[in-house]
Design a protein around this motif. Structure first.
Motif, short mmCIF file in Angstrom:
data_model
loop_
_atom_site.label_atom_id
_atom_site.label_comp_id
_atom_site.label_asym_id
_atom_site.label_seq_id
_atom_site.Cartn_x
_atom_site.Cartn_y
_atom_site.Cartn_z
N PHE A 199 0.91 -1.59 0.03
CA PHE A 199 -0.31 0.33 -0.41
C PHE A 199 0.50 1.58 0.09
CE2 PHE A 199 -4.01 -2.05 2.59
CZ PHE A 199 -4.38 -2.70 1.70
N SER A 200 2.16 1.22 0.24
CA SER A 200 2.86 2.34 0.54
C SER A 200 3.72 2.84 -0.61
CB SER A 200 4.22 2.31 2.15
OG SER A 200 4.86 1.02 1.35
N ASP A 201 3.60 3.00 -1.75
CA ASP A 201 3.75 3.44 -2.61
C ASP A 201 5.46 2.84 -3.56
OD1 ASP A 201 1.42 4.01 -3.87
OD2 ASP A 201 1.83 6.44 -3.16
N THR A 202 6.05 1.74 -3.41
CA THR A 202 7.69 1.42 -3.39
C THR A 202 7.20 1.32 -5.16
OG1 THR A 202 6.22 -1.04 -3.87
CG2 THR A 202 7.21 0.03 -1.27
N HIS A 203 7.06 1.42 -5.78
CA HIS A 203 6.93 1.48 -7.24
C HIS A 203 7.31 0.07 -8.07
CE1 HIS A 203 5.07 5.45 -7.21
NE2 HIS A 203 6.21 6.07 -6.55
N ARG A 204 7.52 -1.03 -6.58
CA ARG A 204 7.89 -1.93 -7.51
C ARG A 204 7.62 -2.82 -8.77
NH1 ARG A 204 12.64 -4.64 -8.46
NH2 ARG A 204 12.91 -6.29 -7.47
N MET A 205 5.99 -2.67 -8.79
CA MET A 205 5.61 -3.47 -9.76
C MET A 205 5.41 -2.42 -11.39
SD MET A 205 3.61 -6.44 -9.37
CE MET A 205 2.13 -6.28 -10.23
N GLU A 206 5.56 -1.24 -10.82
CA GLU A 206 5.88 -0.99 -12.18
C GLU A 206 7.08 -0.60 -12.69
OE1 GLU A 206 3.65 3.39 -9.59
OE2 GLU A 206 4.77 0.76 -8.94
N MET A 227 8.42 -4.08 -12.30
CA MET A 227 8.70 -5.49 -12.00
C MET A 227 7.55 -6.04 -14.02
SD MET A 227 8.70 -7.26 -8.85
CE MET A 227 8.60 -8.89 -9.98
N ALA A 228 6.51 -5.23 -13.59
CA ALA A 228 5.42 -5.86 -14.50
C ALA A 228 5.67 -4.78 -15.68
CB ALA A 228 4.20 -5.11 -13.92
N PRO A 229 5.49 -5.76 -17.27
CA PRO A 229 5.52 -5.24 -18.73
C PRO A 229 4.36 -4.16 -18.56
CG PRO A 229 5.31 -7.98 -18.73
CD PRO A 229 5.15 -7.60 -17.28
N ALA A 230 4.68 -2.55 -19.47
CA ALA A 230 4.17 -1.74 -19.71
C ALA A 230 3.09 -2.27 -20.09
CB ALA A 230 4.77 -0.78 -20.70
N ASP A 266 -1.85 -1.07 -13.05
CA ASP A 266 -2.60 -0.31 -12.91
C ASP A 266 -2.12 0.61 -11.42
OD1 ASP A 266 -3.21 2.44 -12.80
OD2 ASP A 266 -5.89 1.89 -13.64
N PRO A 267 -1.51 1.27 -11.31
CA PRO A 267 -1.12 1.31 -9.29
C PRO A 267 -2.02 2.24 -9.31
CG PRO A 267 0.19 2.75 -11.56
CD PRO A 267 -0.43 2.04 -12.23
N ASP A 268 -3.51 3.05 -10.06
CA ASP A 268 -4.22 3.06 -9.28
C ASP A 268 -5.63 2.44 -8.97
OD1 ASP A 268 -3.45 6.11 -8.65
OD2 ASP A 268 -3.69 6.49 -10.57
N ASP A 269 -5.24 1.27 -9.26
CA ASP A 269 -6.52 0.02 -9.51
C ASP A 269 -6.39 -0.39 -8.23
OD1 ASP A 269 -8.65 -1.70 -9.77
OD2 ASP A 269 -7.35 -2.75 -11.59
N THR A 270 -7.55 0.72 -7.17
CA THR A 270 -7.54 -0.14 -6.12
C THR A 270 -7.97 -1.79 -6.16
OG1 THR A 270 -7.83 2.25 -5.32
CG2 THR A 270 -8.56 0.67 -3.82
N ASP A 271 -9.06 -1.15 -6.83
CA ASP A 271 -9.84 -2.79 -6.32
C ASP A 271 -9.66 -4.09 -6.99
OD1 ASP A 271 -12.13 -1.70 -6.09
OD2 ASP A 271 -13.17 -1.88 -7.39
#
Length: 233
Positions: A195-202, A204-207, A211-216
């Motif tokens: 939840f703390s915006d580590t940006h790790r998924m951005e 690691m994951a392909p472009a 979506d970092p704003d997809d809370t669901d």
């Protein structure tokens, strides 16, 4: 069950009194100034940590004097404590309300429901920049020196977290007590990171995949991961 998800955690900047309105026993405008100091400190502490943030930097960002900060909070630690407790107490109270709703239902609680009751109050803070600052601050607290972090963590979350350990053991009656404490602790670590915006998924994951704003999607992924861990042999 309608879980409490943190709406009362709306940043103070959105809920504070307008300048010119007076609270009981307060001079005109003082609540606004205090909240301005808390907001500035929250942002700086979350980005720079306790040791890396100076009162001068906070005063400059809040557009006040250091003397005024000391007047309201007594010290740098007093300010840090006020910043952390301002929102953490809301989260803890909402967790207790969610748990009370679960316990009011007949039968044994489902593990997934216990996990979501714990997570949802914190998740709501991701909806605003101020809330995200607090989540970074909370994650960073676990790396601060023990003399700073232990008491704050215990004061804010000690009681509610122990009650969730009990709830996990009711949902999983064959789970040993030590395992229950471990799994709740690992749940805390998971949500702090996710939840703390580590940006790790951005990174690691392909472009375009994430979506970092997809809370669901975020709450679904974390809930499924934690629930699976809770139910592991």
């Amino acid at each position: 069950m309608k879980l409490v998800s943190g709406r009362r955690g709306t940043p103070a900047a959105q809920t504070r009194r307008k300048a010119g309105q007076k609270g009981p026993g307060r001079p005109e405008g003082t609540s606004v100034v205090r909240d301005d100091i808390l907001d500035a400190a929250e942002e700086l502490f979350s980005n720079l940590g306790y040791a890396g943030t100076t009162l001068r930097e906070i005063a400059d960002q809040a557009k006040v004097t250091q003397a005024l900060i000391n007047y309201y909070f007594g010290s740098k630690y007093g300010l840090y404590e006020a910043v952390f407790m301002r929102r953490s107490q809301i989260i803890s109270q909402q967790r207790l309300e969610n748990l009370a709703q679960l316990q009011a239902k007949p039968g044994r609680p489902k593990v997934r429901d216990v996990v979501q009751a714990f997570l949802m109050p914190t998740l709501a803070f991701r909806s605003t920049p101020e809330g995200r600052s607090f989540l970074r601050l909370q994650a960073r607290l676990h790396t601060e020196p023990p003399q700073i972090s232990y008491k704050l963590r215990t004061d804010a979350y000690g009681n509610s977290t122990r009650l969730y350990v009990e709830a996990v053991r009711k949902a999983l009656p064959n789970l040993p007590e030590l395992d229950a404490y471990w799994r709740v602790t690992l749940m805390v670590g998971t949500y702090l990171y996710a939840f703390s915006d580590t940006h790790r998924m951005e990174e690691m994951a392909p472009a375009g995949l994430y979506d970092p704003d997809d809370t669901d999607s975020l709450i679904d992924q974390v809930t499924r991961f934690v629930t699976g861990g809770m139910q592991a042999p």
